[in-house]
Structures are given as structure tokens and as C-alpha cells.
Enzyme design. Structure first.
Site, PDB file in Angstrom:
ATOM      1  N   ASP A 289       0.838  -1.149  -0.002  1.00 51.45           N
ATOM      2  CA  ASP A 289      -0.096   0.016   0.074  1.00 51.45           C
ATOM      3  C   ASP A 289       1.024   1.259   0.046  1.00 51.45           C
ATOM      4  OD1 ASP A 289      -2.400   1.690   0.212  1.00 51.45           O
ATOM      5  OD2 ASP A 289      -1.984   1.618   2.296  1.00 51.45           O
TER       6      ASP A 289
ATOM      7  N   ASP B 198      -2.073  -0.405   6.198  1.00 51.22           N
ATOM      8  CA  ASP B 198      -2.065  -0.103   7.640  1.00 51.22           C
ATOM      9  C   ASP B 198      -3.603   0.286   7.880  1.00 51.22           C
ATOM     10  OD1 ASP B 198      -2.231   2.104   6.165  1.00 51.22           O
ATOM     11  OD2 ASP B 198      -1.009   3.656   7.521  1.00 51.22           O
TER      12      ASP B 198
ATOM     13  N   THR C 248       0.136   4.683   1.037  1.00 50.46           N
ATOM     14  CA  THR C 248       0.236   5.362   2.218  1.00 50.46           C
ATOM     15  C   THR C 248       0.375   4.586   3.525  1.00 50.46           C
ATOM     16  OG1 THR C 248      -1.850   6.625   1.085  1.00 50.46           O
ATOM     17  CG2 THR C 248      -1.479   6.996   3.472  1.00 50.46           C
TER      18      THR C 248
END
Length: 801
Positions: A301, A536, A303
Site C-alpha cells: 500500500d 495499515d 500510504t
């Protein structure tokens, strides 16, 4: 605005104390782990310890204590295993406390984040996006509350929750805010019941462990005929008396047991956990160390993984006729003030606009990964939405084009717009009038480039999967040196086979929905890839769960940390190469160690079979019986420096060799031929030197010593091949092993007392010369086999690293 409430101030301290006294607490352990008693019991009461224990008692019955030295293996096996597993447990438990979800509990004395085990029955727990439901409960407050129960029910669509609706532990919030009252805690909670069996501490579901179990089953099939034949021939066909016969029988049986193989595997895993723990890496499932080493695709991912979580507002670019009238600034300040659980983007806006304009909120719509926007209605002050420009604006508009241009620089761009209807209506956002572009700056992780380069060097493919604008994601990936094409996920096909083909072609993907992330992981797995997923956010949960290895950031949502096998508590993407390195160390070193232990088992079984068959033939033909050449003390000393100590060193050594499948095939291809060579060479040496059972005891001892010398030379050369490719310390290890036996034999040669105690006599130089010659021939055969095995397995052989 979907809001409902039946507010409560929560329990008083007296009510909490009463519930704790009654045992109505959330007493589920913080992580699945064996207790100290279970660890001790599991390491002491093993099948291998039981076999060695019985043989040890048999030897003690003969009165020969020195032959019972192999009994120390029981203490060593148990002690080392217990100590290392307790150390690993301590490390994991300490990290789990740091990384666990801490629910926000509302009580009369105040609202605070608390450990899950401090929650009691009837506690009021506040929840927001990304929060995990830690106990079963009933909703008492809800504002656009949506809960994902897919981890429990398999139903992927989020479920709207209103006051009075039940929520189950193990689910997580994807949108909105609220609070619920705990109705079932501890082992009564739904998720706790589901997980009761699955959460046992175990090392299963590992190719390494399952491969070793397969090998041990194969060995068991060999042990039965060899063991029974040895017992019969040594006890019932020789005339040495029960004491000597029993000792030679035990001497044949002890080396058949691969006593250290399982120990070394558990030890390697435990040491890996401890090493990674020092790097603030929590391994929720031990096989994950091995699993990440086998991964060939990492889905990262953007971000929170490639970029840092925190953001900074760079500028606000006005659009249209209203640019510069201050409406955008006021709307941004109002939206930030109205958001009770702001994400990273809204936090950056709140920092830039700390003054609340005082607008009255009349409706709200929380951010959802599926819709890519959020908003609030403020009565006469209008309906305001903020989100992805390519979702809220007309694709052909100037606002969309400008957002695309700015996003191409690697910046995050949001569109602030006014809507023609309240944001909580079913058809929201309706017609959106662009007002301003909100440009946010993301900081690249300083270690991201080096980590991506490491995976590239290791031939691990990296796919960047993000919910952000595809152009922006591609710009970030390019700035980190990641080569490949970028694709907007809205163009992805639904068919798994077609999706897998697209994934092979493109590297970076933007505007990916949570369900698409999950589908992408499945599509890669359908092509035979081992997939790791890092993330996250709550939108990563489903993909993390389905991936072969899920890696969550410590600062991520509690839901992601709960489903991931590995949690990087320090949020450093650069820790992943160390996890891969530990996995490779475990896999590569256990393969080396397995070769040593299994070669010993093969030559022990084969030697016992040869002696037993000759003994049976002798009995049938009334010829002289053949005694087993070794006593227990001999096989104990032989294992010290050809297997035991070298195996311990090799199992913990650095090893960066790429993990490969086919563990059982490679180990058996190496151990079977080598073991047969050692067994044949030792048997031939013993046959040539054997003076017969009626010969004086000294000659029999000298014949056994000759066979022993041949065994040590050929077994030592197995170690010499297993230790390759050489480095200075590996050469030193092999040389130290040979030197140790030279010293032992020098002491035996010079000391009559040691000679008598160890029942070895190297004084017959003719026998010793022949034994050495046969041992060297055996070593030459093992060397030739090593090169041949490389060709058969397609693995180039190297002497030096």
C-alpha cells in the site's frame, strides 16, 4: 444524517470493581501462546525423549554408566528447547502488549484507551473507523456507523448499525462513529469461541515443518524392521552374555533416532522470533518467518508503507467564480471540526484551519474506501463534500485536469465542492460544484527506496496498490525507482484470469477499492504466486487476511494488526528485508542440519540391517555370528563433532540463499546416498577387520575401533559437504571437528585408562591403515555424489562463497 443515540456515561469505579471481583472480565489472553507449563511439558514429553529414555534405562540396568552418556541428550533436547521457547514467548508477549488494540472505554471517572483485558461486562466502548470490536455488545450510539463482519461471517458488504443492534467481537468499523455496551466478554464472546481451537500455539502450516514430519514418518518405517532385526540378532544369536549383547543392541538403536532435528527446527524459529523482536517486529504466527522468505510478490500500500502516515497541507487552489471569497477556508475548517475521527488528510486540514467557524451540522457522511468522499451539511451554510477529484468532478472538467496535473507530481489532491443536496441522502453527493483543490504533501519514507531495491535484487516483484489517484501513485513509485506501468483500478476486469493477466503487465495501481485489493491477491495466487500484502488502513484488512503473509504497520488500525501475521511496530517498511533474511536463515540452515541428522539415521539403519542379515545367515548356516561393532558411548562421541555441535552452529548462522520449494526431495536426495555410502564403508571396514566372536576381547575392540575410524572419516566428510559454500568460519568449523577427533584418538592412544573406559583401541596400525583407506574412499564417493546431486537437482555447486 443517520444518527441515533441512547447515551450513557459508563460504569462507576465501584461497579467496575464489583464486576472484576465477580470474574466478569475480558480474560482472553492477549495473544495465542502456550503457558510455561505447556512449554515444559511439550519439550520434555516427546516421542524422541521417550525412546532415548527407555534405552537409557536399559543401559543403566547393565551397570555401564559411561555408555549411558547419550541420556544427556534428553536433558539437552528439553533444556535448550524450553529456554529458547520461553525467551521467544517473553519477546512476543512484550511486543504484543505494545501492539495490541486498545479500545476507548467510557466510564464515569473518564474516557481512556485501555488494554482489552481491562474491559468488564457492561462497559461502554467508543468506536470509529478502523477500530476493532473487542467484545460482543449492543450499540447505544450510532452516527453513520458501518461495521464489517466479513472476518467472522464471510459477508463482504459493510452492515449499517443503529441503536439496539448487536456487534460481534472480531468485526471492525469501516465508517461512522458510535458506542456500544459490552454484553459478552472473555471466552463468552463470539470471536473468542470461534478462535478457541484455531488460536493454539503451533508451528503447523509450514512447508518446512510438514516436510520434516514427512521425513520422520519415512524414518519410522525404516526403524521398525532394522530395530527388531538388531534386537533379535544381538540378544539371541550371540554368545557374549546379556550385558554385552544389550549394550551392542542399544549402540545400534540410539543413532537411528534423529534426536536433534525437531529441536534444531524449533530452536531456529525461536531465535528468529527473538532477533526480529529486537527490531520491533511482532510475529503473530511463527511460520510467517518462513512464509515471507518464500514470497515472490509483495503488494505494498502507498500510504503508510511507502509514504509516512502524517501529511501536511501544501496549498488550497480556488476554482470558479467564488475563488478567493473565503468560503473554501470556512468550509474546510467546518469539515475538520465536524469530524470526530479524522483520517490523516483531515488531520492535516485541521492543523491548517484550527479555528471552528461555528457552523451547525445538520447531516454528515463519513469517508468510505468504496465511495472515496466524505462530507457534512451545515443548513444555510451549505452542503460540503471533500474527496477524490476523479470521483466528485466531471472527468472532462478543468478541475479534474488540474488535479491530474498536480497529482502527477506525487502530491495528494482532494476536491472540495458544494452539493445540491444534503450529504446524508441516499443519492448523495448529487451534483457537485467544484470550489477548491486541496493539495496535501506526503513524505516518502527514507528507507522505502532501499527496501524496494532489495526486493528487486532478490527477484521479488513489488506491486503498489493504493486507493489514491493512479497518476499520483505512479509518480510516488517512479520517484522511488520502481519501474513499470500504472493503471487506474476502475479499468480492472472482474474475471480472475483476466485480472491475473493485467497484474502481470502493470506494476502500480490507483483508485483500488477494498474488494479489488482482495481480488488482486486472489488473482496473483491463482497464478502460483506466494503473495505478501502490506497495509495499515481498514481498507487493507480483507486483502491482508487473504494474502499468504499479511504485514501490518504498528501505527495502523487495530483491525489490520489483528489479522496480520507480522506487525512492524516501529512502522518501518525497511524491517521487511530482515524478516525475509530470518526466514531464509531458518529454511536454508534447517535444510543443512537435516542432511546431517538424516544421513546419520540412514547409515545407522543400513549398518544395523547389514549386521542383522549377516547374523541371520550365520544362524541358519551355523556360522559364527556377527556382533554389532559399536556400543552406545561410541555413537555418542561420533555425534558430538560430526553432527551435534556443527548442527547447532549451522542452524543459527547467517544464510541469504533464496528459499526454494521441494525441501523433502532435496534433503532425501542428499541424505540417502550419503548415508548408504557411510554405512557400506563402515560395514566393509568391520568385515575386513573382524576377528570373529571367539577371538580375544582386545582384537574385537581393535576391529570395532577400525570400523569406528572409517565411520568418523566418512561422516566428517558429509559435514564438509554440507557446510559448503565455504567461508572462513565454515572452514574453521569443519577443521575444528576433525581436530577434536584427532585429539580424542591421541588421548586414547596414550592413555590405557581412557582406552579401557571408551572401549577403543587404535594400537593395531595395520587395521587402522586399512580403516583410514576405506574411510578416504568413502569420503571420495560422498564428494562425487555431492557434485552429481547438484546436476540432478539443477543446482550449481560452489566450494566458496
Amino acid at each position: 444524517m443517520t444518527t441515533s443515540a441512547a447515551t450513557s456515561a459508563g460504569l462507576t469505579d465501584q461497579e467496575v470493581a464489583a464486576r472484576i471481583a465477580d470474574g466478569r472480565t475480558n480474560d482472553v489472553p492477549t495473544r495465542a501462546a502456550r503457558s510455561v507449563a505447556e512449554i515444559v511439558r511439550a519439550n520434555v514429553f516427546t516421542r524422541i525423549n521417550a525412546i532415548l529414555g527407555v534405552l537409557f534405562l536399559i543401559v543403566l540396568s547393565t551397570g555401564s554408566l559411561i555408555n549411558g552418556m547419550f541420556g544427556l541428550l534428553i536433558i539437552a533436547n528439553s533444556g535448550i528447547g524450553i529456554i529458547q521457547e520461553l525467551r521467544a514467548k517473553k519477546t512476543l508477549d512484550e511486543l504484543a502488549i505494545v501492539g495490541q488494540a486498545r479500545p476507548t472505554v467510557r466510564r464515569v471517572s473518564g474516557t481512556a484507551a485501555r488494554p482489552p483485558n481491562e474491559v468488564v461486562l457492561d462497559d461502554v466502548i467508543e468506536i470509529g473507523p478502523g477500530d476493532q470490536i473487542v467484545v460482543d455488545g449492543e450499540v447505544i450510539e450510532a452516527a453513520n456507523l458501518e461495521v464489517d463482519e466479513s472476518l467472522l461471517t464471510g459477508e463482504a458488504d459493510p452492515i449499517d448499525k443503529s441503536v439496539g443492534d448487536p456487534v460481534m467481537s472480531g468485526s471492525f468499523v469501516v465508517a461512522g462513529t458510535g458506542a456500544y455496551r459490552a454484553t459478552k466478554v472473555g471466552r463468552e464472546a463470539y470471536a473468542a469461541k470461534l478462535a478457541e481451537e484455531a488460536s493454539k500455539f503451533t508451528l503447523v502450516h509450514s512447508e518446512l515443518r510438514s516436510g520434516i514430519n514427512t521425513i520422520l514418518r519415512f524414518i519410522t518405517y525404516l526403524l521398525w524392521p532394522a530395530g527388531l532385526l538388531t534386537i533379535y540378532t544381538q540378544l539371541f544369536t550371540s554368545d557374549l552374555g546379556w550385558r554385552e549383547s544389550v549394550l551392542r543392541m542399544v549402540g545400534a538403536l540410539v543413532p537411528m533416532v534423529p534426536e536433534g532435528l525437531v529441536l534444531m527446527t524449533s530452536l531456529a524459529f525461536a531465535v528468529g522470533v527473538i532477533r526480529l523482536g529486537r527490531r520491533q517486529c511482532l510475529v503473530n504466527e511463527l511460520p510467517a518467518i518462513e512464509g515471507l522468505a518464500r514470497v515472490d510478490v509483495v503488494c505494498a500500500d502507498k500510504t503508510g508503507t511507502l509514504t509516512e502516515n502524517g501529511m501536511r497541507l501544501q496549498e488550497v487552489i480556488g476554482l470558479g467564480d467564488d475563488a478567493g471569497d473565503g468560503s473554501a477556508d470556512a468550509a474546510l475548517a467546518a469539515l475538520a471540526a465536524a469530524d470526530a475521527r479524522p483520517n490523516a488528510s483531515m488531520q492535516a486540514i485541521a492543523e491548517a484551519y484550527p479555528v471552528d467557524p461555528g457552523w451547525t451540522e445538520t447531516g454528515s457522511a463519513p469517508f468510505k474506501s468504496a465511495t472515496k468522499w466524505s462530507g457534512a451539511s451545515f443548513g444555510d451554510n451549505g452542503n460540503w463534500v471533500i474527496g477524490a477529484p476523479d470521483v466528485l468532478a466531471d472527468p472532462g472538467s478543468g478541475a479534474a485536469a488540474e488535479a491530474e496535473r498536480i497529482g502527477a507530481q506525487g502530491l495528494r489532491v482532494l476536491l472540495l465542492g458544494s452539493s445540491d443536496r444534503s450529504v446524508d441522502t441516499p443519492d448523495a453527493p448529487g451534483v457537485v460544484t467544484p470550489v477548491a483543490l486541496v493539495v496535501l504533501e506526503q513524505k516518502l519514507r527514507p528507507d522505502a527506496r532501499a527496501t524496494l531495491e532489495y526486493f528487486g535484487e532478490q527477484h521479488v516483484t513489488v506491486k503498489v496498490i493504493s486507493g489514491d489517484n493512479a497518476v499520483s501513485v505512479g509518480a510516488v513509485a517512479n520517484s522511488l525507482g520502481l519501474q513499470g506501468e500504472t493503471l487506474d483500478a476502475r479499468q480492472l476486469p472482474d474475471d480472475t484470469e483476466q485480472l491475473a493477466g493485467v497484474l502481470e503487465e502493470y506494476t502500480t495501481f490507483g483508485r483500488v477499492r477494498p474488494d479489488q485489493k482482495r481480488a488482486m491477491v486472489g488473482a496473483l495466487q491463482s497464478r502460483g504466486h506466494n503473495v505478501a500484502m502490506t497495509g495499515d488502513g481498514v481498507n487493507d484488512v480483507l486483502a491482508l487476511k487473504d494474502a499468504d503473509i499479511g504485514v501490518a504497520m504498528g501505527a495502523g488500525s487495530p483491525a489490520t494488526r489483528a489479522v496480520a501475521q507480522i506487525v512492524l511496530l516501529d512502522n518501518k517498511f525497511a524491517t521487511l528485508p530482515y524478516v525475509v533474511g530470518e526466514g531464509r536463515r531458518v529454511i536454508g540452515n534447517i535444510e543443512r542440519v537435516s542432511n546431517l541428522f538424516l544421513t546419520k539415521t540412514v547409515y545407522s539403519v543400513f549398518l544395523a540391517l547389514l549386521v542383522g542379515v549377516v547374523g541371520l545367515v550365520a544362524q541358519l548356516t551355523d556360522a559364527e555370528p556377527l556382533l554389532f561393532p559399536f556400543q552406545p558411548i561410541h555413537v555418542t562421541i561420533a555425534a558430538w563433532f560430526t553432527i551435534g555441535i556443527p548442527a547447532f552452529v549451522l542452524s543459527l548462522a547467517p544464510n541469504n540463499e533464496r528459499a526454494k520449494t521441494g525441501f523433502v526431495r532435496r534433503v532425501m536426495t542428499a541424505a540417502l546416498p550419503s548415508g548408504l555410502v557411510v554405512g557400506i564403508a563402515t560395514f566393509a571396514s568391520y568385515l575386513i577387520a573382524n576377528p570373529g566372536s571367539q577371538a580375544p576381547a582386545q582384537l574385537q575392540t581393535q576391529a570395532s575401533t577400525a570400523a569406528y575410524v572409517t565411520l568418523l572419516i566418512s561422516a566428517w566428510w558429509v559435514l564438509a559437504t554440507v557446510a559448503r559454500p565455504y567461508q572462513w568460519w565454515r572452514v574453521l568449523l569443519v577443521a575444528a571437528s576433525a581436530l577434536a577427533y584427532l585429539i580424542i584418538f591421541l588421548v586414547i592412544f596414550l592413555s590405557e585408562w581412557v582406552r579401557e573406559k571408551l572401549m577403543l583401541d587404535p594400537s593395531n596400525l595395520a587395521m587402522m591403515s586399512t580403516a583410514v583407506a576405506i574411510g578416504v574412499a568413502g569420503a571420495a564417493a560422498i564428494e562425487g555424489l555431492w557434485w552429481l546431486q547438484g546436476r540432478i537437482l539443477g543446482e550449481p555447486r560452489r566450494l566458496w562463497r
